[in-house]
Write a protein that holds these residues in place. Structure first.
Motif, mmCIF file in Angstrom:
data_model
loop_
_atom_site.group_PDB
_atom_site.id
_atom_site.type_symbol
_atom_site.label_atom_id
_atom_site.label_comp_id
_atom_site.label_asym_id
_atom_site.label_seq_id
_atom_site.Cartn_x
_atom_site.Cartn_y
_atom_site.Cartn_z
ATOM 1 N N ARG A 109 0.999 -0.889 -0.299
ATOM 2 C CA ARG A 109 -0.073 -0.109 -0.141
ATOM 3 C C ARG A 109 0.987 1.402 -0.508
ATOM 4 N NH1 ARG A 109 -1.821 4.629 2.902
ATOM 5 N NH2 ARG A 109 -0.951 3.158 4.883
ATOM 6 N N GLU A 110 1.959 1.322 0.914
ATOM 7 C CA GLU A 110 2.808 2.469 0.781
ATOM 8 C C GLU A 110 3.519 2.696 -0.611
ATOM 9 O OE1 GLU A 110 3.367 2.010 5.294
ATOM 10 O OE2 GLU A 110 5.331 1.602 4.446
ATOM 11 N N SER A 111 3.988 1.958 -0.886
ATOM 12 C CA SER A 111 4.477 1.903 -2.259
ATOM 13 C C SER A 111 4.088 2.455 -3.399
ATOM 14 C CB SER A 111 5.938 0.454 -3.048
ATOM 15 O OG SER A 111 4.676 -0.229 -2.846
ATOM 16 N N SER A 112 2.207 1.957 -3.494
ATOM 17 C CA SER A 112 1.320 2.492 -4.551
ATOM 18 C C SER A 112 1.543 3.598 -4.321
ATOM 19 C CB SER A 112 0.355 1.334 -4.309
ATOM 20 O OG SER A 112 -1.139 2.084 -4.392
ATOM 21 N N GLU A 113 1.081 4.244 -2.966
ATOM 22 C CA GLU A 113 0.938 5.259 -2.424
ATOM 23 C C GLU A 113 1.676 6.449 -3.346
ATOM 24 O OE1 GLU A 113 -1.932 6.699 0.624
ATOM 25 O OE2 GLU A 113 0.170 6.567 1.269
ATOM 26 N N ALA A 114 3.093 5.852 -2.956
ATOM 27 C CA ALA A 114 4.325 7.135 -3.519
ATOM 28 C C ALA A 114 4.506 6.830 -5.176
ATOM 29 C CB ALA A 114 5.980 6.174 -2.363
ATOM 30 N N TYR A 115 3.980 5.997 -5.411
ATOM 31 C CA TYR A 115 4.577 5.707 -6.847
ATOM 32 C C TYR A 115 3.335 6.782 -7.758
ATOM 33 C CZ TYR A 115 3.451 4.321 -11.674
ATOM 34 O OH TYR A 115 2.859 4.430 -13.360
ATOM 35 N N GLY A 116 2.002 6.601 -7.144
ATOM 36 C CA GLY A 116 0.974 7.693 -7.879
ATOM 37 C C GLY A 116 1.884 9.492 -7.639
ATOM 38 N N THR A 145 -3.205 6.384 -13.882
ATOM 39 C CA THR A 145 -2.654 6.004 -12.304
ATOM 40 C C THR A 145 -3.898 6.111 -11.602
ATOM 41 O OG1 THR A 145 -0.908 7.300 -13.067
ATOM 42 C CG2 THR A 145 -1.333 7.262 -10.881
ATOM 43 N N GLN A 146 -4.614 7.858 -11.637
ATOM 44 C CA GLN A 146 -5.861 8.011 -11.050
ATOM 45 C C GLN A 146 -6.962 6.898 -11.039
ATOM 46 O OE1 GLN A 146 -7.439 11.539 -12.268
ATOM 47 N NE2 GLN A 146 -6.034 12.641 -10.815
ATOM 48 N N ARG A 147 -7.075 5.861 -12.292
ATOM 49 C CA ARG A 147 -7.848 4.935 -12.201
ATOM 50 C C ARG A 147 -6.729 3.267 -11.282
ATOM 51 N NH1 ARG A 147 -8.082 5.924 -17.453
ATOM 52 N NH2 ARG A 147 -6.824 4.613 -18.165
ATOM 53 N N VAL A 148 -5.982 3.897 -11.779
ATOM 54 C CA VAL A 148 -4.964 2.878 -10.775
ATOM 55 C C VAL A 148 -4.987 2.868 -9.091
ATOM 56 C CG1 VAL A 148 -2.858 1.865 -9.929
ATOM 57 C CG2 VAL A 148 -3.383 2.141 -11.852
ATOM 58 N N ARG A 149 -5.248 4.370 -8.460
ATOM 59 C CA ARG A 149 -5.655 4.512 -7.277
ATOM 60 C C ARG A 149 -7.039 4.605 -7.563
ATOM 61 N NH1 ARG A 149 -4.073 10.633 -5.782
ATOM 62 N NH2 ARG A 149 -1.337 9.568 -5.795
ATOM 63 N N GLN A 150 -7.730 4.325 -7.987
ATOM 64 C CA GLN A 150 -9.232 4.025 -7.701
ATOM 65 C C GLN A 150 -8.936 2.647 -7.087
ATOM 66 O OE1 GLN A 150 -12.073 6.387 -10.494
ATOM 67 N NE2 GLN A 150 -11.758 7.640 -9.333
ATOM 68 N N GLU A 151 -8.980 1.816 -8.134
ATOM 69 C CA GLU A 151 -8.351 0.331 -7.841
ATOM 70 C C GLU A 151 -7.962 -0.272 -6.404
ATOM 71 O OE1 GLU A 151 -6.967 -1.224 -11.587
ATOM 72 O OE2 GLU A 151 -8.689 -0.675 -12.300
ATOM 73 N N ASN A 152 -6.551 0.901 -6.203
ATOM 74 C CA ASN A 152 -6.465 0.765 -4.839
ATOM 75 C C ASN A 152 -6.838 0.259 -3.763
ATOM 76 O OD1 ASN A 152 -4.540 -0.500 -6.121
ATOM 77 N ND2 ASN A 152 -2.444 1.380 -6.214
ATOM 78 N N GLU A 153 -7.557 1.784 -3.978
ATOM 79 C CA GLU A 153 -8.421 2.258 -2.799
ATOM 80 C C GLU A 153 -9.546 1.246 -2.625
ATOM 81 O OE1 GLU A 153 -9.962 6.085 -3.453
ATOM 82 O OE2 GLU A 153 -8.550 6.926 -3.193
ATOM 83 N N THR A 154 -9.877 0.655 -3.674
ATOM 84 C CA THR A 154 -10.848 -0.649 -3.302
ATOM 85 C C THR A 154 -10.593 -1.615 -2.634
ATOM 86 O OG1 THR A 154 -12.501 0.098 -5.482
ATOM 87 C CG2 THR A 154 -12.952 -2.510 -4.026
ATOM 88 N N LEU A 155 -8.821 -1.774 -3.748
ATOM 89 C CA LEU A 155 -8.273 -3.089 -2.476
ATOM 90 C C LEU A 155 -8.042 -2.938 -1.070
ATOM 91 C CD1 LEU A 155 -7.044 -5.869 -3.190
ATOM 92 C CD2 LEU A 155 -4.901 -4.033 -3.954
#
Ligand code: C2E
Length: 350
Positions: A109-116, A145-155
């Motif tokens: 979670r931390e690394s995906s947030e940093a990437y965005g 990236t925003q779409r990925v972020r949304q998906e990440n939020e669901t995840l």
């Protein structure tokens, strides 16, 4: 072995086997407790099993078949006891596994947030430059990236649910473990917890050159008390004595119900002198209380305790320490009860 034995216990010959077990136990001076009986039935039903080999070896060596020997053999060879030990071990493994999964989730979670965040920063700085196509490309990337972020939020929310579930499971596991280590009637540590605590305390004392004392306490004439007043009142007395002993049993000490009306106190880091004074306080407090029968309000009189105490000798293991404390307890019984005896003359003088 166990499936065959279980089948033979439900066959017509099972009664013969049970009679043989009782006779063999008597011949070998083994107390007819339920656990011992189960062990000896299994032993006689399959003498060529690993359990059979171990019991044969003991008998040949003339070793006494004590309660703790019985418990060790049961934990090793009897299906039910073995299973409960394995469940606790599995719980341990599960708990470790869950820890590492939780850590992995957290770091993903931390690394995906940093990437965005990095992409957003890059896009912002490019917007100030006259870079035409490049900016359009970066915008597309940012949307992606925003779409990925949304998906990440669901995840993430799913992971948060999983994390909660893991927490609940762990709590449940911890409670099961506590229950498995606690005596149901008195809430003191049970025999299994006592064995483990004493083993750990001996190892620690050996490693650090520290001192350690062990006391065993037994309610005097408890059988007669039970016969006179009934088991329910007997149980209340056990709870009362346990509550007095338990008040002196805060960590690092361990207060345990060792057997029926027998209790134990482990004193890590404390010598016989200190332990003796605590035991005397417990003994005096129990003896001074006039108990009432709750159902009828009759006076039950006072119950008394006999105690035995041993301070660990360098190099001494749990079995020998228990044996010496037990011998001191029997000295108290022989000496007239309602007293404390110490195993060594030095401790007795103290
Ligand atoms: P319990 O009945 O659950 O009582 C728990 C604690 O509540 C007792 O701890 C005591 O601090 C308090 N308590 C309960 N009933 C009374 C009461 O009538 N008068 C006073 N002054 N305090 C009361 P304690 O004394 O350590 O006892 C622990 C357990 O030992 C009790 O649990 C009960 O199971 C047993 N017990 C203690 N005294 C007696 C007794 O005289 N007769 C019987 N039958 N059981 C007793």
């Amino acid at each position: 072995m166990s499936a065959d034995v279980e089948t033979s216990l439900r066959a017509p010959k099972a009664y013969d086997l049970a009679r043989q077990a009782i006779a063999a136990m008597e011949a070998n001076k083994v107390w007819p407790t339920a656990l011992n009986f189960e062990l000896w039935v299994h032993y006689l039903a399959a003498k060529d099993s690993p359990l059979g080999a171990e019991i044969d070896q003991m008998l040949e060596a003339g070793e006494p078949f004590t309660d703790s020997v019985g418990e060790t053999l049961a934990a090793k060879f009897l299906p039910k006891q073995k299973l409960s030990g394995e469940i606790l071990d599995a719980g341990d493994a599960l708990s470790k596994e869950l820890d590492s999964v939780t850590r992995a989730i957290e770091s993903a979670r931390e690394s995906s947030e940093a990437y965005g965040q990095e992409l957003a920063n890059a896009s912002e700085s490019l917007a100030t430059e006259d870079t035409g196509n490049i900016k359009a490309m970066v915008d597309t990337l940012t949307q992606a990236t925003q779409r990925v972020r949304q998906e990440n939020e669901t995840l993430e929310s799913q992971l948060a649910d999983t994390k909660d579930e893991v927490g609940r499971l762990r709590e449940h596991l911890e409670q099961t473990r506590r229950e498995a280590m606690t005596d149901g009637l008195t809430s003191l540590a049970n025999r299994k917890a006592f064995d483990e605590a004493l083993e750990r305390a001996c190892e620690q004392a050996e490693a650090e050159g520290g001192i350690l004392s062990l006391a065993v306490l037994d309610i005097d004439h408890f059988k007669a008390f039970n016969d006179t007043w009934g088991h329910q009142t007997g149980d209340q007395v056990l709870r009362y004595v346990a509550s007095v002993i338990g008040r002196s049993g805060d960590a690092p000490r361990t207060a345990a119900r060792y057997g029926g009306e027998e209790f134990a106190l482990i004193f890590p880091g404390e010598g016989a002198r200190m332990a003796l004074s605590i035991l005397e306080e417990i003994r005096a407090e129990v003896a001074s209380r006039v108990l009432k029968r709750r159902s009828t309000n009759e006076d039950l009189g006072a119950v008394t305790l006999s105690a035995g105490l041993a301070e660990r000798h360098p190099g001494e293991g749990p079995a020998s320490l228990v044996e010496r404390a037990d011998a001191a307890l029997y000295a108290s019984k022989r000496g007239g009860r309602n007293r404390t005896s110490a195993a060594d003359p030095i401790a007795a003088a103290a």
